[in-house]
Enzyme design. Structure first.
Site, PDB file in Angstrom:
ATOM      1  N   LYS A 111      36.385 -16.324  12.847  1.00  0.00           N
ATOM      2  CA  LYS A 111      35.489 -15.459  12.067  1.00  0.00           C
ATOM      3  C   LYS A 111      34.576 -14.624  12.951  1.00  0.00           C
ATOM      4  O   LYS A 111      34.009 -13.640  12.487  1.00  0.00           O
ATOM      5  CB  LYS A 111      34.655 -16.294  11.079  1.00  0.00           C
ATOM      6  CG  LYS A 111      35.482 -16.844   9.931  1.00  0.00           C
ATOM      7  CD  LYS A 111      34.606 -17.344   8.800  1.00  0.00           C
ATOM      8  CE  LYS A 111      35.456 -17.885   7.654  1.00  0.00           C
ATOM      9  NZ  LYS A 111      34.662 -18.561   6.625  1.00  0.00           N
ATOM     10  N   LYS A 192      47.781 -18.111   6.435  1.00  0.00           N
ATOM     11  CA  LYS A 192      47.463 -18.804   5.181  1.00  0.00           C
ATOM     12  C   LYS A 192      46.982 -17.800   4.128  1.00  0.00           C
ATOM     13  O   LYS A 192      46.386 -16.778   4.472  1.00  0.00           O
ATOM     14  CB  LYS A 192      46.423 -19.898   5.421  1.00  0.00           C
ATOM     15  CG  LYS A 192      45.036 -19.385   5.682  1.00  0.00           C
ATOM     16  CD  LYS A 192      44.005 -20.511   5.604  1.00  0.00           C
ATOM     17  CE  LYS A 192      42.621 -19.909   5.840  1.00  0.00           C
ATOM     18  NZ  LYS A 192      41.516 -20.813   5.689  1.00  0.00           N
ATOM     19  N   LYS A 195      41.537 -14.948   0.513  1.00  0.00           N
ATOM     20  CA  LYS A 195      41.101 -13.754  -0.182  1.00  0.00           C
ATOM     21  C   LYS A 195      40.626 -12.679   0.780  1.00  0.00           C
ATOM     22  O   LYS A 195      40.852 -11.494   0.578  1.00  0.00           O
ATOM     23  CB  LYS A 195      39.993 -14.100  -1.160  1.00  0.00           C
ATOM     24  CG  LYS A 195      39.999 -13.137  -2.316  1.00  0.00           C
ATOM     25  CD  LYS A 195      38.911 -13.424  -3.276  1.00  0.00           C
ATOM     26  CE  LYS A 195      38.479 -12.135  -3.916  1.00  0.00           C
ATOM     27  NZ  LYS A 195      37.071 -12.101  -4.216  1.00  0.00           N
TER      28      LYS A 195
HETATM   29  P1  AMP Z   1      37.338 -21.745   0.676  1.00  0.00           P
HETATM   30  O1  AMP Z   1      37.667 -20.769  -0.387  1.00  0.00           O
HETATM   31  O2  AMP Z   1      37.693 -21.262   2.041  1.00  0.00           O
HETATM   32  O3  AMP Z   1      35.936 -22.302   0.553  1.00  0.00           O
HETATM   33  O4  AMP Z   1      38.318 -22.987   0.467  1.00  0.00           O
HETATM   34  C1  AMP Z   1      38.177 -23.899  -0.600  1.00  0.00           C
HETATM   35  C2  AMP Z   1      39.223 -24.981  -0.487  1.00  0.00           C
HETATM   36  O5  AMP Z   1      40.540 -24.419  -0.598  1.00  0.00           O
HETATM   37  C3  AMP Z   1      39.220 -25.721   0.857  1.00  0.00           C
HETATM   38  O6  AMP Z   1      39.463 -27.105   0.637  1.00  0.00           O
HETATM   39  C4  AMP Z   1      40.351 -25.120   1.613  1.00  0.00           C
HETATM   40  O7  AMP Z   1      40.916 -26.031   2.541  1.00  0.00           O
HETATM   41  C5  AMP Z   1      41.358 -24.799   0.498  1.00  0.00           C
HETATM   42  N1  AMP Z   1      42.233 -23.667   0.864  1.00  0.00           N
HETATM   43  C6  AMP Z   1      41.831 -22.395   1.126  1.00  0.00           C
HETATM   44  N2  AMP Z   1      42.898 -21.602   1.423  1.00  0.00           N
HETATM   45  C7  AMP Z   1      44.000 -22.414   1.334  1.00  0.00           C
HETATM   46  C8  AMP Z   1      45.409 -22.199   1.502  1.00  0.00           C
HETATM   47  N3  AMP Z   1      45.909 -21.002   1.802  1.00  0.00           N
HETATM   48  N4  AMP Z   1      46.237 -23.261   1.334  1.00  0.00           N
HETATM   49  C9  AMP Z   1      45.740 -24.476   1.014  1.00  0.00           C
HETATM   50  N5  AMP Z   1      44.423 -24.752   0.842  1.00  0.00           N
HETATM   51  C10 AMP Z   1      43.562 -23.740   0.991  1.00  0.00           C
END
Ligand code: AMP
Ligand code: TRP
Length: 327
Positions: A111, A192, A195
């Site tokens: 980041k 991965k 968003k």
């Molecule tokens: P975040 O939106 O980054 O706060 O992620 C929220 C949750 O979603 C966390 O537990 C991440 O590990 C999971 N997560 C985010 N992106 C992915 C992805 N592409 N595949 C699997 N898990 C994800």
């Protein structure tokens, strides 16, 4: 009952990666564990975000989580900034962690890469996350694979604090889903799904209309050899589609692969299965949006419940480290 804690950033619309990698398991866990889930608005301040956007995304994320099946009767759902022990414990843990440890965090490296100015909060982000987890005597942290290093750091800080100041924190463990722990971008299947980074076509939002979901799956990047088999290394795009259909229909990806000869058939079925999987979420989301007062009061109640637990743990840590108590 074991204690489960997890958090999510208020990044607006949830995508399929969030849902399959994390939220689906949160929903399952709330019925069998003592589960607490947090919308981490303080973490969102580590990157540039407009105040009105933060406000509306925090609220939208709460709606999404409730629509995805979190039940405030079965779990505690709250907003991080409403429980002041999170930043308070963060300071004690900042004085436990080292600069070197934080510099090794790959999420920080990703980041901050190429940026001229990086907020100090982005650097200390994993410590706030450790405070989130440790405040609730958490045994288990259900997250996607990308959070492995942060939970590992949390464990190390808990152990170090306990050794230095006496037994204070429960040492938590991360829990990853067996399928769906890393949902890949449909357009760039070696990245991965996320968003912020992905193109809109690469990311399926849980609120995308059915036609949009099917269109994105149809346009997903695969390969040209035409053979259906589950091989994430050699055929990442196809493997991602197989995984998606597998989770949506509760099978193993390799078994799904056996049932198909043609990419087109696989894409059609994967699109349809995802539409079905997400349909109830869309419907619940629409119902919830019609009663904002109800959602706000649910969240206030959640913060009260969480705060009662957090203040006890914080006081224990403050006493152990030698802060003169006021009680
Ligand atoms: P975040 O939106 O980054 O706060 O992620 C929220 C949750 O979603 C966390 O537990 C991440 O590990 C999971 N997560 C985010 N992106 C992915 C992805 N592409 N595949 C699997 N898990 C994800
Ligand atoms: N850093 C996590 C993410 O980006 C969000 C998070 C904050 C979290 N605090 C947490 C996850 C505590 C699990 C436990 O996904």
């Amino acid at each position: 009952m074991s204690k489960v804690f997890s958090g999510i950033q208020p990044s607006g619309d949830l995508h399929l990666g969030n849902y399959l990698g994390a939220i689906r398991n949160w929903v399952a866990d709330q019925h069998v564990h003592d589960a607490i889930y947090c919308i981490v608005d303080l973490h969102a301040l580590s990157l540039d975000i407009d105040p009105s956007v933060l406000r509306s995304r925090t609220y939208e994320t709460a709606l999404d989580l409730l629509a995805a099946g979190l039940d405030p009767q079965a779990c505690t759902l709250f907003i991080q900034s409403q429980v002041p022990e999170h930043p308070r414990l963060t300071w004690l843990l900042e004085c436990t962690a080292t600069m070197g440890e934080l510099r090794r965090m790959t999420q920080f490296k990703d980041k901050s890469e190429g940026k001229e100015s990086v907020r100090a909060g982005l650097f200390t982000y994993p410590i706030l996350q450790a405070a989130d987890i440790l405040l609730y005597d958490t045994d288990r942290v259900p997250v996607g694979n990308d959070q492995r290093q942060h939970v590992e750091l949390t464990r190390e800080l808990a152990i170090r604090f306990n050794v230095r100041y006496g037994d204070t924190f429960v040492v938590p463990e991360a829990a990853f889903p067996s399928v769906g722990a890393r949902v890949m971008d449909l357009q760039h299947p070696t990245r991965k799904m996320s968003k912020s980074v992905s193109s809109p076509l690469g990311t399926v939002l849980i609120l995308d209309p059915p036609e949009e979901i099917e269109r994105k799956i149809k346009k997903a990047v695969t390969d040209t050899d035409g053979e259906v088999r589950f091989d994430p290394e050699a055929k990442p795009g196809l493997a991602n589609l197989l995984e998606l259909l597998a989770v949506a229909t509760d099978r193993a990806p390799a078994d799904v692969a056996e049932a198909y000869q043609r990419y087109g058939d696989l894409k059609r079925d994967a699109g349809e299965a995802l539409v079905e999987l997400l349909r109830p979420l869309r419907m619940r989301r629409a119902e919830l949006a019609s009663d904002p007062g109800e959602v706000t009061s649910l969240l206030a109640h959640g913060s009260e419940k969480a705060g009662a637990i957090a203040s006890v743990t914080y006081q224990r840590a403050a006493d152990a480290i030698g802060l003169l108590g006021s009680h």
